[in-house]
Design a protein around this motif. Structure first.
Motif, PDB file in Angstrom:
ATOM      1  N   GLY A 251       0.944  -1.782  -0.294  1.00  6.64           N
ATOM      2  CA  GLY A 251       0.266  -0.182   0.184  1.00  6.64           C
ATOM      3  C   GLY A 251       1.324   0.937  -0.241  1.00  6.64           C
ATOM      4  N   ALA A 252       2.215   1.595   0.615  1.00 10.14           N
ATOM      5  CA  ALA A 252       2.830   2.532   0.857  1.00 10.14           C
ATOM      6  C   ALA A 252       3.162   2.589  -0.567  1.00 10.14           C
ATOM      7  N   LEU A 253       4.001   1.500  -0.839  1.00 12.26           N
ATOM      8  CA  LEU A 253       4.614   1.070  -2.357  1.00 12.26           C
ATOM      9  C   LEU A 253       3.995   1.997  -3.064  1.00 12.26           C
ATOM     10  N   SER A 254       2.802   1.625  -3.635  1.00 14.36           N
ATOM     11  CA  SER A 254       1.986   1.735  -4.225  1.00 14.36           C
ATOM     12  C   SER A 254       1.203   3.224  -4.538  1.00 14.36           C
ATOM     13  N   ILE A 255       1.852   3.607  -3.489  1.00 15.40           N
ATOM     14  CA  ILE A 255       0.603   5.181  -2.456  1.00 15.40           C
ATOM     15  C   ILE A 255       2.046   6.626  -3.292  1.00 15.40           C
ATOM     16  N   VAL A 256       3.409   6.209  -3.119  1.00 15.19           N
ATOM     17  CA  VAL A 256       4.875   6.834  -3.487  1.00 15.19           C
ATOM     18  C   VAL A 256       4.327   6.663  -4.998  1.00 15.19           C
ATOM     19  N   MET A 257       4.757   5.481  -5.298  1.00  9.29           N
ATOM     20  CA  MET A 257       4.496   5.483  -7.479  1.00  9.29           C
ATOM     21  C   MET A 257       3.833   6.533  -7.885  1.00  9.29           C
ATOM     22  N   PHE A 258       2.513   5.989  -6.996  1.00 12.65           N
ATOM     23  CA  PHE A 258       1.593   7.126  -7.457  1.00 12.65           C
ATOM     24  C   PHE A 258       2.189   8.648  -7.424  1.00 12.65           C
ATOM     25  N   GLY A 259       2.314   8.641  -6.260  1.00 14.14           N
ATOM     26  CA  GLY A 259       2.641  10.343  -5.931  1.00 14.14           C
ATOM     27  C   GLY A 259       4.003  10.704  -6.879  1.00 14.14           C
ATOM     28  N   ILE A 260       5.192  10.012  -7.417  1.00  7.52           N
ATOM     29  CA  ILE A 260       6.179   9.992  -8.296  1.00  7.52           C
ATOM     30  C   ILE A 260       5.485   9.894  -9.555  1.00  7.52           C
TER      31      ILE A 260
ATOM     32  N   MET B 240       2.482  10.887 -10.452  1.00  5.34           N
ATOM     33  CA  MET B 240       1.488  12.450 -11.023  1.00  5.34           C
ATOM     34  C   MET B 240       2.831  13.355 -10.683  1.00  5.34           C
ATOM     35  N   LEU B 241       3.419  13.493  -9.807  1.00  5.92           N
ATOM     36  CA  LEU B 241       4.632  14.368  -9.599  1.00  5.92           C
ATOM     37  C   LEU B 241       5.388  14.915 -11.584  1.00  5.92           C
ATOM     38  N   LYS B 242       5.666  13.259 -11.925  1.00  8.84           N
ATOM     39  CA  LYS B 242       6.345  13.882 -13.588  1.00  8.84           C
ATOM     40  C   LYS B 242       5.088  14.247 -14.433  1.00  8.84           C
ATOM     41  N   GLY B 243       4.462  13.383 -14.403  1.00  7.78           N
ATOM     42  CA  GLY B 243       3.467  13.820 -15.336  1.00  7.78           C
ATOM     43  C   GLY B 243       3.009  15.710 -15.258  1.00  7.78           C
ATOM     44  N   MET B 244       2.796  16.942 -13.779  1.00  7.25           N
ATOM     45  CA  MET B 244       3.159  17.523 -13.731  1.00  7.25           C
ATOM     46  C   MET B 244       3.551  18.482 -14.502  1.00  7.25           C
ATOM     47  N   LEU B 245       4.785  17.767 -13.638  1.00  3.53           N
ATOM     48  CA  LEU B 245       6.150  18.479 -14.239  1.00  3.53           C
ATOM     49  C   LEU B 245       6.824  18.076 -15.799  1.00  3.53           C
ATOM     50  N   GLY B 246       5.755  17.348 -16.650  1.00  2.83           N
ATOM     51  CA  GLY B 246       5.927  17.420 -17.894  1.00  2.83           C
ATOM     52  C   GLY B 246       5.687  18.572 -18.687  1.00  2.83           C
ATOM     53  N   TRP B 247       4.669  18.909 -17.755  1.00  2.00           N
ATOM     54  CA  TRP B 247       4.155  20.311 -18.471  1.00  2.00           C
ATOM     55  C   TRP B 247       5.181  21.893 -18.880  1.00  2.00           C
ATOM     56  N   LEU B 248       5.886  21.588 -17.932  1.00  3.02           N
ATOM     57  CA  LEU B 248       6.709  22.657 -17.615  1.00  3.02           C
ATOM     58  C   LEU B 248       7.831  22.290 -18.613  1.00  3.02           C
TER      59      LEU B 248
END
Length: 118
Positions: A47-56, A58-66
């Motif tokens: 569960g923790a591993l999935s949450i961390v991977m999801f967060g990373i 999402m961050l990668k996707g958001m930073l992909g726009w910049l």
């Protein structure tokens, strides 16, 4: 035999089969203490591993726009995601083998958290 009618060894392994989902199932519906322990350990680890991977991701996707940040962070975050995926896959196999062979196998850091819950 356990309260669900399966062999305890098999249930310990099945607690890891589908990550936190199978762990939650066995934690809620099984009365055997060892199976519940492995179920909760599966919930916490995967569960923790999935949450961390999801967060990373999402961050990668958001930073992909910049444009500038995308160039700087895409490789690092992608590499981190790949490392976490391999750690999860190796840990998944390791925990299933250890659950089959040793009924009381505990991960060192996680066991301190699980001990207070079970």
């Amino acid at each position: 035999m356990t309260s669900l009618g399966l062999d305890e060894r098999l249930e310990r392994v099945l607690a890891y089969l589908f990550g936190p989902f199978s762990g939650l199932f066995f934690f809620l519906f099984e009365k055997n203490r060892n199976v519940r322990w492995h179920g909760l350990q599966s919930i916490i680890v995967f569960g923790a591993l999935s949450i961390v991977m999801f967060g990373i991701s999402m961050l990668k996707g958001m930073l992909g726009w910049l444009p500038v940040l995308h160039i700087l962070t895409d490789f690092g975050l992608g590499l981190l995601l790949n490392i976490l995926w391999w750690v999860g896959a190796i840990l998944w196999g390791w925990l299933m083998v250890m659950a089959w062979m040793h009924p009381d196998y505990r991960l060192p850091l996680i066991s301190q958290w699980v001990r207070h819950i079970v």
